[in-house]
Write an enzyme that holds these catalytic residues in place. Sequence first.
Site, PDB file in Angstrom:
ATOM      1  CB  ALA A 201       1.845 -42.352  45.478  1.00 47.16           C
ATOM      2  CB  SER A 234       2.902 -44.310  40.727  1.00 44.08           C
ATOM      3  OG  SER A 234       2.929 -44.493  39.314  1.00 44.08           O
ATOM      4  CG  ASP A 235       2.394 -37.726  39.235  1.00 50.81           C
ATOM      5  OD1 ASP A 235       1.992 -37.861  38.061  1.00 50.81           O
ATOM      6  OD2 ASP A 235       2.464 -36.614  39.795  1.00 50.81           O
ATOM      7  CD1 TRP A 236       1.740 -41.237  32.789  1.00 50.77           C
ATOM      8  CD2 TRP A 236       0.600 -41.249  34.701  1.00 50.77           C
ATOM      9  NE1 TRP A 236       0.520 -41.845  32.560  1.00 50.77           N
ATOM     10  CE2 TRP A 236      -0.202 -41.872  33.725  1.00 50.77           C
ATOM     11  CE3 TRP A 236       0.099 -41.162  36.013  1.00 50.77           C
ATOM     12  CZ2 TRP A 236      -1.464 -42.389  33.986  1.00 50.77           C
ATOM     13  CZ3 TRP A 236      -1.171 -41.671  36.276  1.00 50.77           C
ATOM     14  CH2 TRP A 236      -1.931 -42.276  35.280  1.00 50.77           C
ATOM     15  CB  ALA A 238       6.043 -41.061  40.858  1.00 57.66           C
TER      16      ALA A 238
END
Length: 383
Positions: A201, A234-236, A238
């Site tokens: 995401a 999740s993206d880091w 995010a």
Amino acid sequence: MSEPIGAPGVLAALTLEEKAALVSGGGAWESAAVERLGIASITLTDGPHGVRLPTDDATSGQFSLRNSVPATCFPTASALGSSWDPDLLVRVGEALGAESRAARVGVLLGPGVNIKRTPLCGRNFEYLSEDPILTGRLGAALVRGIQSKGVGACVKHFAANNQETERLRVSAQVDERTLREIYLPAFEHIVTTEHPASVMAAYNRVNGVYATENRWLLTEILREEWGFEGAVVSDWGAVADPVAAVAAGLDLEMPSSHGVSARKIVDAVRTGTLAEEVLDQAVTRVLRLVEAVTHGDEETDKVDFARHHALARQAAAESAVLLKNDGAILPLDPQAEIRIAVIGDFAHEPRFQGAGSSLVNATRVENALDAMAATAGKSVSLT
């Protein structure tokens, strides 16, 4: 353990606190573990065109994107997209999977299949093309190759993460028809044909709602419509609201929030803000991901880096696009008496990848100047 970690009995044995910890990262690049139940941690790491597994810098103790294990640096997606060759990308994916497995990486964060909307997007080099059909087919080929080695792929960045200005927080305002015709088809094709282990995401909002908290994207489209059964990561950094993210369909927040997100999730369940059944769904998907991919205690074969380098060179050649060959000047005849001007330092110090989180510590780098000299059998100077 006698039963799979994704089984209902294991879920029932977890405490609320352990469940909340499992949907939050255990470290910078690792998922959380529950040792008493035999639930191991897995490693998730960049990147789309080479394994970027960070290592500790023993000399300075400071984080650097350049501190990573040596790996083959394959041509970036921006090049591979020009090959139009799914079979080639399956082979590249297989090599990426093999190197990931040897490095004890469970999930490789790629491929990137966002559509190139503006030339100013800082991640364009990680994205395959401007065309949703081509991107979907080539992205699927990479996923097939990566996952054939027992390593999970993580298709990213879902969704509409296509510009650099305010990329970490912008709201992409896109009507549904445009999303479905341009920005979502590559994801849909990969999810429905290759069943990737995970989808990432994105940072941005989509029509005002963060992608990590967007139930329409993560649950209604991705799971209910496309049938995705993997984990949403999740993206880091995010995740703005971990409770809203779990409620929307996010399964694993990365990296570790050092317990902050877990405490918020526990409080939300106890106060009735978040149904424990919803948390259980996310935990189950994380457990299935952990069970499905490579673990650190597995024996792996040694990687044939020489063969992978040769494949990277072949992929680069097949990704080159010749627009016009005036006078059939190419390929150059090494026996011909011609003079060639080599201009610019990139001939000696090539720019072969982008910067940032996918920066690969290449096992081997060749340059055009030396290659020309070897072909010509004589020294070549730089102008």
